[in-house]
Design an enzyme around this catalytic site. Structure first.
Site, PDB file in Angstrom:
ATOM      1  N   ASP A  24      22.952 -35.815 -24.835  1.00 43.76           N
ATOM      2  CA  ASP A  24      22.525 -34.475 -25.224  1.00 43.76           C
ATOM      3  C   ASP A  24      21.054 -34.302 -24.858  1.00 43.76           C
ATOM      4  OD1 ASP A  24      22.804 -31.975 -26.357  1.00 43.76           O
ATOM      5  OD2 ASP A  24      23.712 -32.732 -28.203  1.00 43.76           O
TER       6      ASP A  24
ATOM      7  N   HIS B  16      17.129 -27.525 -20.208  1.00 43.94           N
ATOM      8  CA  HIS B  16      17.495 -27.749 -21.610  1.00 43.94           C
ATOM      9  C   HIS B  16      18.447 -28.925 -21.775  1.00 43.94           C
ATOM     10  CE1 HIS B  16      15.774 -24.052 -23.511  1.00 43.94           C
ATOM     11  NE2 HIS B  16      15.678 -23.739 -22.241  1.00 43.94           N
TER      12      HIS B  16
HETATM   13  C1  G6P Z   1      23.768 -25.334 -23.614  1.00 42.50           C
HETATM   14  C2  G6P Z   1      22.993 -24.889 -22.399  1.00 42.50           C
HETATM   15  C3  G6P Z   1      22.699 -23.387 -22.435  1.00 42.50           C
HETATM   16  C4  G6P Z   1      23.981 -22.631 -22.695  1.00 42.50           C
HETATM   17  C5  G6P Z   1      24.648 -23.122 -23.977  1.00 42.50           C
HETATM   18  C6  G6P Z   1      25.959 -22.417 -24.270  1.00 42.50           C
HETATM   19  O1  G6P Z   1      22.966 -25.290 -24.738  1.00 42.50           O
HETATM   20  O2  G6P Z   1      21.798 -25.619 -22.295  1.00 42.50           O
HETATM   21  O3  G6P Z   1      22.133 -22.975 -21.218  1.00 42.50           O
HETATM   22  O4  G6P Z   1      23.729 -21.245 -22.778  1.00 42.50           O
HETATM   23  O5  G6P Z   1      24.910 -24.512 -23.824  1.00 42.50           O
HETATM   24  O6  G6P Z   1      26.833 -22.526 -23.190  1.00 42.50           O
HETATM   25  P1  G6P Z   1      27.424 -21.242 -22.454  1.00 42.50           P
HETATM   26  O7  G6P Z   1      28.103 -21.790 -21.238  1.00 42.50           O
HETATM   27  O8  G6P Z   1      28.343 -20.622 -23.431  1.00 42.50           O
HETATM   28  O9  G6P Z   1      26.260 -20.344 -22.115  1.00 42.50           O
END
Ligand code: G6P
Length: 561
Positions: free
Chosen positions: A436, A228
């Site tokens: 991003d 992602h």
């Molecule tokens: C990004 C990453 C996700 C992640 C999100 C939130 O979008 O691609 O994998 O879940 O950030 O970050 P966190 O560390 O809170 O899961």
């Protein structure tokens, strides 16, 4: 049933790939690093404490085998975070969550991952909850796992490197061991309930070695991976110590998906120089007789649904309150997780410059920056929070009046519905990340606009979304004057130009929505295991809505939006 049998027998045929080969292959790229030991770093005091919400129930071994229903192929989604539906809770709005939900819509499946909770009883079986033909299966992590795997290698090393911030990586062997250990833990728990006809789709940088671990456990299932976040160029990827053990392990997936062609090409360049990897036809690579395909699959949003949500939200009391609070001010909006990759500091500097060189705009515009806190146990996140807060205070102090605050700054998390109303009220979205993967806020902003009177998107050239949203004012976030100038242009843009820019972007997003993303990825995953035309049942299972909707932006589709 026919589908089940056909797929089952085809996969048995695939079993011709011996486990011995898998094992040999799995060793490719393994480093001298001990896989099981490693000095344990001090555990952060700020690690979350376990909460027992009484929502889950335990599953013993026999029932775990039946997760997601007892018959037919299942789609097994694996990600670090799992958005388990909780009664009365706000819906999580992140890109990964939106994407995974779309993949599971109309498919029988299981979503497996970390509960978000810390608990030392690691041997516990996954807790499960059933909701609309989806089984959510979650495990807790120990404090040590949380520190070394999540805060450590995933977010102190892989996140900065993949966002081109080599300078911020803080590699340690203990974290590396912890990352591998949690991937093995995921593989063990997953293996306990996998069936041979399951299709597995792993998401994001936390779980790169998972397929390799599953192959070591003899799992021959089709396994896909989607990154992602961005994939940095070769020289940057190589700064990751023992990169072959982590990035090289991606070759155990059948299909590795990226957000953009640029990300895909960076990874292709990496594989082209990796020892033991042979370039196959097109976008395929071969390691010891097994093939991996790579591709670009830009993640998207539920465009039509989101547009409807925004239209409704615009009439809500919340939206009315926002409008009233503006007292005629023009609204510029920034929405980001509080993360150094989002370019919030550069954005505030650009807004400062805009007010400095355009005094006629003072007292006529406000920047609303929504930035929920994130990963706050990591020092770089605490640092960015301090920097942003100080900077906003300085700008407000310099230009503010008793009756006007130039920048409104909010750390609170907002629901998707609330956000859609705010997007609709905003004259300009200033989305200027330094790097991003995609940035779905940009796409949501476009979907949320009133097509008759749309706002203007100012978008960083370094967001994956810039490749698609060509009607935006594209800026380099590092050029303060250019961002300030784009903001001025956006605020003064005539209606006909706003419509001319917005219309094609909305059309594009109506066609390339999140369902289309999931369908195209899963169809490509099915193709990796077959000659075209074979196992069409598997394809049909993976793409149930393909024939349901032809996703051209017909007047009907537009009306629904
Ligand atoms: C990004 C990453 C996700 C992640 C999100 C939130 O979008 O691609 O994998 O879940 O950030 O970050 P966190 O560390 O809170 O899961």
């Amino acid at each position: 049933m026919l589908a089940y049998n056909l797929i089952g027998s085809s996969l048995v045929a695939l079993g011709a790939l011996s486990i011995a080969t898998m094992r040999a292959r799995a060793n490719w790229g393994s480093s001298a690093l001990d896989r099981t030991t490693g000095a344990q770093e001090a555990v952060s005091e700020r690690a979350p404490s376990p909460e027992n919400d009484g929502w889950y129930h335990q599953h013993g071994d026999p029932s775990v085998v039946e997760l997601g229903g007892s018959m037919g192929p299942r789609l097994i989604i694996v990600s670090n975070r799992v958005a388990v539906p909780e009664p009365g809770s706000k819906q999580m709005a992140g890109g990964l969550v939106v994407a995974v939900k779309a993949a599971l819509r109309n498919r029988t499946g299981v979503w497996f991952g970390w509960s978000g909770k810390i608990d030392e009883t690691e041997t516990a079986e996954p807790r499960t909850i059933e909701r609309n033909h989806i089984t959510y299966a979650v495990i807790d992590l120990s404090k040590n796992d949380f520190e070394e795997y999540y805060n450590g290698l995933a977010n102190r090393v892989l996140w900065p490197i993949l966002h081109y911030r080599v300078d911020l990586q803080e590699y340690s062997r203990a974290d590396h061991s912890g990352y591998m250990r949690v991937n093995r833990l995921f593989a063990d728990k997953l293996s306990a309930f996998l069936r041979e006809d399951d299709v597995i789709w792993v998401h994001d940088y936390h779980l790169m070695p998972l397929a390799r671990e599953l192959r070591i456990r003899g799992r021959l299932n089709p396994i896909g991976f989607f990154l992602h976040i961005p994939c940095a160029p070769l020289d940057i990827l190589r700064t990751l110590p023992h990169h072959d053990e982590i990035l090289g392990a991606l070759t155990d997936y059948d299909l590795v998906g990226f957000q953009t062609e640029n990300d895909r090409d960076n990874f292709a360049a990496y594989l082209s120089t990796a020892p033991g990897v042979k370039k196959g036809r097109g976008l395929t690579f071969e390691v010891e007789g097994r093939q991996t395909r790579i591709g670009a699959f830009p993640v998207s949003i539920e465009t039509a649904t989101y547009a409807r949500l925004a239209r409704k939200a615009a009439r809500s009391p919340f939206a009315k309150e926002i409008r009233e609070s503006l007292t005629g001010l023009r609204l510029v909006l920034g929405v980001d997780r509080l993360d150094y990759s989002k370019g919030i500091v550069q954005r505030i500097n650009a807004f400062d410059r805009f007010l400095e060189v355009n005094p006629e705009w003072r007292s006529r515009v406000t920047l609303l920056q929504i930035a929920p806190r994130s990963r706050s146990a990591i020092i770089d996140y605490a640092a960015i929070e301090n920097e942003v807060t100080t900077l906003i205070g300085r700008v407000n102090g310099r230009y503010g009046e008793a009756f006007w605050t130039p920048i409104r700054y909010i750390n609170r998390f907002h629901s998707r519905t609330a956000l859609s109303g705010i997007y609709r009220a905003a004259d300009v979205a200033l989305i200027t990340p330094l790097r991003d993967g995609m940035n779905i806020v940009a796409k949501e902003y476009v979907a949320a606009q009133d097509p008759e009177n749309p706002g203007v998107l100012v978008l960083s050239q370094f967001a994956g979304a810039a490749a698609e949203l060509t009607g935006a004012l594209i800026v380099n976030p590092h050029e303060c004057d250019a961002v300030a100038a784009a903001l001025k242009r956006a605020l003064g843009m005539p209606l006909f130009e706003r419509r001319e820019r917005h219309g094609p972007m909305l059309e594009h997003l109506l066609v390339h929505d999140i369902d289309q993303w999931a369908e195209s990825y899963l169809a490509a995953l099915a193709e990796t295991r077959q000659r075209p035309g074979l196992m069409s049942e598997l394809r049909a299972f993976l793409s149930p809505s393909r024939s349901r909707t032809d996703r051209r932006a017909t007047p009907e589709v537009r009306r629904q939006a």
